[in-house]
Scaffold this motif. Sequence first.
Motif, PDB file in Angstrom:
ATOM      1  N   TRP A   1       0.746  -1.155   0.037  1.00  0.00           N
ATOM      2  CA  TRP A   1      -0.193   0.321  -0.198  1.00  0.00           C
ATOM      3  C   TRP A   1       0.991   1.459   0.038  1.00  0.00           C
ATOM      4  CZ3 TRP A   1       1.616   2.046   4.539  1.00  0.00           C
ATOM      5  CH2 TRP A   1       1.946   1.430   5.438  1.00  0.00           C
ATOM      6  N   VAL A   2       0.303   2.563  -0.273  1.00  0.00           N
ATOM      7  CA  VAL A   2       0.468   3.988  -0.376  1.00  0.00           C
ATOM      8  C   VAL A   2       0.562   4.602   0.623  1.00  0.00           C
ATOM      9  CG1 VAL A   2       1.416   5.084  -1.585  1.00  0.00           C
ATOM     10  CG2 VAL A   2       1.683   3.424  -2.771  1.00  0.00           C
ATOM     11  N   ASN A   3       1.101   4.918   1.993  1.00  0.00           N
ATOM     12  CA  ASN A   3       0.894   6.297   2.714  1.00  0.00           C
ATOM     13  C   ASN A   3       1.203   7.841   2.162  1.00  0.00           C
ATOM     14  OD1 ASN A   3      -0.969   4.664   3.718  1.00  0.00           O
ATOM     15  ND2 ASN A   3       0.383   5.091   5.850  1.00  0.00           N
ATOM     16  N   VAL A   4       0.335   8.341   1.946  1.00  0.00           N
ATOM     17  CA  VAL A   4       0.627   9.895   1.609  1.00  0.00           C
ATOM     18  C   VAL A   4       0.379  10.941   2.147  1.00  0.00           C
ATOM     19  CG1 VAL A   4       0.110  11.543  -0.592  1.00  0.00           C
ATOM     20  CG2 VAL A   4       0.150   9.085  -0.913  1.00  0.00           C
ATOM     21  N   ALA A   5       1.175  11.350   2.400  1.00  0.00           N
ATOM     22  CA  ALA A   5       1.557  12.697   3.269  1.00  0.00           C
ATOM     23  C   ALA A   5       1.313  14.121   2.347  1.00  0.00           C
ATOM     24  CB  ALA A   5       2.178  13.068   4.281  1.00  0.00           C
ATOM     25  N   SER A   6      -0.328  14.436   2.158  1.00  0.00           N
ATOM     26  CA  SER A   6      -0.090  16.168   1.665  1.00  0.00           C
ATOM     27  C   SER A   6       0.062  15.988   0.175  1.00  0.00           C
ATOM     28  CB  SER A   6       0.335  17.180   2.260  1.00  0.00           C
ATOM     29  OG  SER A   6      -0.093  19.294   1.910  1.00  0.00           O
ATOM     30  N   GLY A   7      -0.389  14.894  -0.308  1.00  0.00           N
ATOM     31  CA  GLY A   7      -0.431  14.579  -1.642  1.00  0.00           C
ATOM     32  C   GLY A   7      -0.363  15.879  -2.835  1.00  0.00           C
TER      33      GLY A   7
END
Length: 294
Positions: free
Chosen positions: A143-149
């Motif tokens: 999976w991918v976690n995105v901070a302020s994408g």
Amino acid sequence: MKKLMGTAVAAATMLIGTQAAATNYTLWIHGRNGGSTQAGNYSDFSYWGPASTAAGVNKKAVNWNGRERIGGQNARVRDALDCFCTGNNWCYIAAHSAGNLQIGYALSLYGGSARSKKNATPNASGVCGNTDGTTQTGWNIKWVNVASGAGGGSELADVGEWAMNEPLVSDLVTTTSRAMYNHNTTRNVWFYMFAGAKGTLYSGILPGQDDEALSYHSTGGVSGSAGSSQCNPGDWFCGGTLSTGTANTSDGRAKWSFHTVSLRDDGEAYNHYANGNWGGIVAKVREDVVKYAY
């Protein structure tokens, strides 16, 4: 639903055979910066904060020139994915800001290509050697976690608020970011979006809720050819409310496929910036990665 599917698939894969041990890695892909990180050095966490801070199993910093265009620098990201996310190895991905564009670009345009299986032993340039000479389609990503994408771009790039001599800024124009690749093509990898809302400095430029660099339409994975005004529940003078999960916004705008909002900053507590200490919205992604990337 939180990350159980990817973990279950990986677990099943690991049980198939024990001849070759599988290793999990956590790759951190940074966003726009002054080019100070060492490209190809997977131990350089200077963008994020102290390297000693817990940030997922076998963490690696995926460094690229954060001033140059996405397409020209994406090979750095693909080198890391080849190194650590092929063969028997699996990856968790954490991305910040324009790092969202980097992983999205790689998956959409190259995630269906043949990738040589690598040995997870990089040379000084960040390139790993082949294992048995065989290939696989795409990469092993849970999976991918995105901070302020920044997948949807920023109006600050639209109006020239950032240094326009940086080639990356032209990629961050909202219409350009959204047309750069098919954001719906993630190769069935889920993007978990963490959207900050502690923004005041550019409130007149950034529509809806923002974190001082990006608006909810981008950080929440809202689809469309341009940005829109999205806010927290109860906020006035907005086009819509950003929903959590995969649901459409209140004004009917869909999220990109395989994008879900894990954190909407209702308390307006998290800004855009890591500040060299795993700060801002990055802090919430790091907490989540520590919990789930093992």
